[in-house]
Design a protein around this motif. Structure first.
Motif, PDB file in Angstrom:
ATOM      1  N   ALA A  14       0.826  -1.200   0.000  1.00 29.37           N
ATOM      2  CA  ALA A  14       0.000   0.000   0.000  1.00 29.37           C
ATOM      3  C   ALA A  14       0.864   1.255   0.000  1.00 29.37           C
ATOM      4  O   ALA A  14       0.515   2.261  -0.622  1.00 29.37           O
ATOM      5  CB  ALA A  14      -0.939  -0.017   1.210  1.00 29.37           C
ATOM      6  N   ARG A  15       1.995   1.228   0.701  1.00 27.58           N
ATOM      7  CA  ARG A  15       2.875   2.395   0.746  1.00 27.58           C
ATOM      8  C   ARG A  15       3.505   2.688  -0.612  1.00 27.58           C
ATOM      9  O   ARG A  15       3.891   3.819  -0.894  1.00 27.58           O
ATOM     10  CB  ARG A  15       3.955   2.184   1.810  1.00 27.58           C
ATOM     11  N   LYS A  16       3.644   1.659  -1.463  1.00 22.62           N
ATOM     12  CA  LYS A  16       4.236   1.847  -2.786  1.00 22.62           C
ATOM     13  C   LYS A  16       3.204   2.249  -3.848  1.00 22.62           C
ATOM     14  O   LYS A  16       3.580   2.590  -4.965  1.00 22.62           O
ATOM     15  CB  LYS A  16       4.919   0.553  -3.239  1.00 22.62           C
ATOM     16  N   SER A  17       1.903   2.155  -3.540  1.00 14.88           N
ATOM     17  CA  SER A  17       0.855   2.404  -4.533  1.00 14.88           C
ATOM     18  C   SER A  17       0.756   3.887  -4.860  1.00 14.88           C
ATOM     19  O   SER A  17       0.860   4.742  -3.960  1.00 14.88           O
ATOM     20  CB  SER A  17      -0.498   1.900  -4.000  1.00 14.88           C
ATOM     21  N   PRO A  18       0.577   4.245  -6.140  1.00 15.44           N
ATOM     22  CA  PRO A  18       0.400   5.659  -6.498  1.00 15.44           C
ATOM     23  C   PRO A  18      -0.939   6.233  -6.028  1.00 15.44           C
ATOM     24  O   PRO A  18      -1.110   7.440  -5.996  1.00 15.44           O
ATOM     25  CB  PRO A  18       0.481   5.631  -8.028  1.00 15.44           C
ATOM     26  N   VAL A  19      -1.896   5.345  -5.678  1.00 14.36           N
ATOM     27  CA  VAL A  19      -3.192   5.781  -5.162  1.00 14.36           C
ATOM     28  C   VAL A  19      -3.217   5.513  -3.659  1.00 14.36           C
ATOM     29  O   VAL A  19      -2.797   4.428  -3.217  1.00 14.36           O
ATOM     30  CB  VAL A  19      -4.344   5.020  -5.857  1.00 14.36           C
ATOM     31  N   PRO A  20      -3.664   6.468  -2.835  1.00 14.08           N
ATOM     32  CA  PRO A  20      -3.714   6.238  -1.387  1.00 14.08           C
ATOM     33  C   PRO A  20      -4.537   4.987  -1.043  1.00 14.08           C
ATOM     34  O   PRO A  20      -5.675   4.848  -1.484  1.00 14.08           O
ATOM     35  CB  PRO A  20      -4.393   7.507  -0.852  1.00 14.08           C
ATOM     36  N   VAL A  21      -3.919   4.092  -0.270  1.00 18.30           N
ATOM     37  CA  VAL A  21      -4.552   2.825   0.082  1.00 18.30           C
ATOM     38  C   VAL A  21      -4.600   2.701   1.599  1.00 18.30           C
ATOM     39  O   VAL A  21      -3.595   2.944   2.284  1.00 18.30           O
ATOM     40  CB  VAL A  21      -3.790   1.629  -0.520  1.00 18.30           C
ATOM     41  N   THR A  22      -5.768   2.297   2.118  1.00 12.84           N
ATOM     42  CA  THR A  22      -5.937   2.043   3.550  1.00 12.84           C
ATOM     43  C   THR A  22      -6.248   0.566   3.741  1.00 12.84           C
ATOM     44  O   THR A  22      -7.137   0.025   3.080  1.00 12.84           O
ATOM     45  CB  THR A  22      -7.083   2.884   4.128  1.00 12.84           C
ATOM     46  N   VAL A  23      -5.522  -0.084   4.667  1.00 18.73           N
ATOM     47  CA  VAL A  23      -5.702  -1.506   4.945  1.00 18.73           C
ATOM     48  C   VAL A  23      -6.383  -1.664   6.298  1.00 18.73           C
ATOM     49  O   VAL A  23      -5.922  -1.098   7.300  1.00 18.73           O
ATOM     50  CB  VAL A  23      -4.358  -2.261   4.928  1.00 18.73           C
ATOM     51  N   HIS A  24      -7.496  -2.420   6.310  1.00 20.48           N
ATOM     52  CA  HIS A  24      -8.213  -2.723   7.555  1.00 20.48           C
ATOM     53  C   HIS A  24      -8.092  -4.219   7.810  1.00 20.48           C
ATOM     54  O   HIS A  24      -8.902  -5.011   7.305  1.00 20.48           O
ATOM     55  CB  HIS A  24      -9.682  -2.328   7.433  1.00 20.48           C
ATOM     56  N   PRO A  25      -7.095  -4.658   8.590  1.00 19.53           N
ATOM     57  CA  PRO A  25      -6.875  -6.112   8.758  1.00 19.53           C
ATOM     58  C   PRO A  25      -7.907  -6.805   9.634  1.00 19.53           C
ATOM     59  O   PRO A  25      -8.098  -8.015   9.533  1.00 19.53           O
ATOM     60  CB  PRO A  25      -5.487  -6.180   9.367  1.00 19.53           C
TER      61      PRO A  25
END
Length: 689
Positions: free
Chosen positions: A575-586
């Motif tokens: 997610a940190r490498k993605s050009p689009v902001p990504v939020t992870v909810h584990p």
């Protein structure tokens, strides 16, 4: 007064005159239950069928025709019985009653000549046949007038007058021959018109649609039956095999009378009012079958009872021999009659039972696409007499023609499917194939104009479609398995080529450069130690870079972080490498088997790649959750979305579905134009601990 009211008024008058006939005839001749039952039933049958047809189809003149026949018959019966009673007891109006009975008798039979011309719609098949209808109407009117005015004694129709009664309105006796000649000629015109109208019925049949053809076949079946009865009785009498007083000729006479007085209104009523409930092919088959059995057994009995009995043995013994011969011949004759009936009804085609039996046997032996589907198409085509038959299999959002019969029919393009509805196959008759409510495919037949679909063919095709559900389910599973294997092999080959290309273009070139520089550094150690040390330091940095590149390649195969830390950590790193902001909810998910974690990880990465390439989204959320023995993941974006019904999902989503399916999981994509896309997957799991 509308036609419905006229028909029911005629029905009421028929009932009244029929009741009067029963009362008056009982006074004149006594009570005869058998005669009354048949006569009353026949008259009221014509009147009732006529009233019912007119009530349901006011414009259908067949109803008024039958109502008129019933009314004429009831009036003639009542008038004739009154004339008989009046002559016995010197009652008034004897001559008038006899005249009405005579004219009513003629009026009863005349309308039946029009039946073939106007059946089943109540109108001639075309304007060109209108001239025949007008000629027959004029002839009918002339016949009626001729019988009404013929001088001399009256034959009062159904009446039995011991003494002749003169026509009260008859013309001078010098006109008798002329009137009788005119009546004979016009009567012959009426008969010839009735015979000619059979041609109009044939023409109507050729041009008719499926249901109207079924109606015509009912009347044609009765007409053929009555014709056979007449020819049989005349043939037996003409050859001298049986005289006109014999049992067989008597049975033929009664069969003909029953066919005319009971058969015609019954058959026409069924055909016009409830024709969709009866399958005429079955009626014809059973009639032919049992008719052949009866004729052959009677012939056997006559041969042994008459021929053998007269020449060899006595009469009593010949009867016994004939009975034994009939018993021995019964079952062979039944089989012969069944074959003859099947050939008459189905022609060279197999019977529906044979088709379904062979298809079930074929299904029980194999599910091979190469065998079952072509054989299914062949059986369907041959059984329905179609020009072409096809078996369609639904793959995604389209129908594909997987098998055709005959094999040389032109190929057919795929047909798009919308939702779960059967698509339009043009002029072909189509029958959907379902299993557990799901549309799996279709059977289609292209029939010739001179041999269209009928209820028997329709039922056969639907029965085959019902049996084909499980077959197409298995065929599609085999197709899906083959397609899945092909995609897996293709993906593996593509990944191998990509890995080879990346190693060749990246790590291999770096390692070659390191090898060259190491040789140069080794040559500088003695000549220029300082420069050699600087080169070795540079090589150390390049070696570190090469190692990182190799690690990146290894992560593409199975990321070390996923193996060490699990799904949440690996997805957060991506997610940190993605050009689009990504939020992870584990959501507190744990560790799982390697194949489960790998499938979820790469599905989420593929979804993120699709978002970056196509979605034009501003944010993405990845949710992980475990409940009830299932691990679920969801990748949702707020991008522009797409139409999932268009079938343009792409190979990436198909690869995700294949990956999950391989370990018992499922994938679902929900999207709409302008509403973003949500990719949801779930698969059974047990925590690794």
């Amino acid at each position: 007064m509308n036609q419905r009211r006229i028909a029911w008024t005629i029905w009421g008058l028929s009932v009244a005159f029929t009741a009067g006939y029963v009362v008056v005839n009982s006074l004149a001749k006594g009570v005869n239950i058998g005669e009354y039952a048949f006569t009353v039933f026949a008259v009221l049958l014509y009147s009732t069928v006529g009233a019912l047809i007119t009530s349901r189809q006011a414009a259908n003149r067949v109803g008024l025709l039958f109502a008129w026949v019933g009314l004429s018959a009831s009036i003639s019966l009542f008038a004739g019985s009154y004339a008989t009673l009046a002559q016995q007891r010197d009652l008034p109006l004897l001559a008038a009653a006899a005249w009405v009975g005579r004219v009513g008798f003629v009026a009863m039979f005349g309308p039946l000549a029009f039946l073939f011309l106007i059946f089943p719609t109540g109108r001639p098949p075309s304007r060109r046949w209108g001239w025949l209808l007008r000629v027959m109407l004029v002839a009918y009117a002339v016949v009626m007038i001729g019988f009404a005015l013929t001088p001399g004694p009256l034959e009062a129709g159904f009446a039995e007058l011991p003494r002749p009664v003169a026509n009260p309105i008859g013309l001078p006796s010098s006109w008798k021959l002329s009137i009788e000649a005119i009546t004979t000629v016009t009567g012959l015109v009426l008969v010839l018109g009735a015979v000619t109208s059979v041609l109009s019925l044939i023409q109507r049949y050729r041009r008719a649609a499926r249901l109207e053809r079924q109606q015509i076949r009912w009347l044609a079946f009765l007409g053929v039956f009555l014709g056979i009865v007449l020819l049989l009785s005349f043939g037996l009498i003409a050859t001298g095999a049986i005289n006109d007083q014999g049992i067989v000729s008597g049975l033929a006479f009664y069969a003909f009378i029953i066919g005319v007085f009971l058969g015609i209104p019954t058959v026409c009523g069924i055909a016009i009012l409830r024709h969709g409930l009866w399958d005429l092919d079955v009626v014809v088959k059973k009639t032919v079958q049992y008719g052949v059995v009866a004729l052959v057994l009677v012939a056997v009995f006559l041969v042994f009872a008459i021929g053998v009995g007269r020449t060899v043995i006595e009469a009593d013994a010949s009867t016994i021999v004939a009975s034994v011969a009939m018993g021995i011949a019964f079952w062979p004759v039944v089989r012969l009659a069944r074959r003859a009936a099947d050939r008459l009804v189905y022609g060279r085609r197999a019977t529906p039972y044979e088709v379904l039996s062979e298809f079930a046997e074929r299904v029980g032996g194999t599910y091979s696409i190469e065998d079952v589907l072509p054989r299914m198409a062949q059986l369907l085509g041959e059984a329905t007499g179609a020009r072409a038959a096809r078996v369609w299999l639904r793959i995604g959002n389209e129908m594909r023609a997987e098998a055709s019969w005959p094999p040389d029919v032109p190929t057919t393009p795929n047909v798009a499917v919308r939702g779960d509805e059967l698509p339009d196959f043009g002029d072909d008759d189509a029958f959907e194939v379902r299993h557990q409510g799901e549309l799996l495919g279709a059977l289609t037949v292209s029939v010739a104009a001179n041999d269209p679909m009928n209820p028997t063919k329709d039922k056969l095709a639907r029965d085959m479609a019902a049996q084909a559900g499980l077959v197409l389910r298995n065929v599609r599973l085999i197709q899906d398995l083959r397609e899945s294997r092909r995609r897996i092999v293709s993906a593996q080959d593509e990944r191998a080529r990509t890995l080879e290309r990346n190693i060749h273009d990246g790590a291999q070139q770096q390692l070659v450069a390191l090898s060259v520089k190491l040789r140069l550094a080794a040559g500088l150690l003695e000549r220029d130690p300082a420069k050699a040390r600087a080169m070795l330091e540079e090589l150390q940095g390049q070696t570190t870079e090469t190692l990182e590149d190799l690690r990146d390649l290894a992560r593409g195969i199975y990321p070390p972080l996923l193996a060490d830390k699990g799904l949440p950590a690996a997805l957060e790193a991506q997610a940190r490498k993605s050009p689009v902001p990504v939020t992870v909810h584990p959501d507190g998910v744990g560790r799982y088997r390697q194949d489960v974690e790998s499938a979820v990880y790469f599905c989420c990465l593929e979804a993120l790649n699709n978002v970056a390439k196509y979605a034009d989204a501003s944010s993405v959320e990845i949710r992980l959750r475990q409940s009830d023995g299932e691990l679920r993941f969801e990748v949702a974006d707020d991008g522009r979305g797409f139409d999932t019904a268009s079938g343009n999902a792409g190979t990436g989503l198909q690869g995700m579905a294949d990956r999950l399916d391989a370990i018992g999981g499922n994938l679902e994509v929900a999207s709409a134009a302008g509403a973003g896309t949500t990719v949801t997957g779930w698969l059974p799991v047990a925590e690794a601990g």
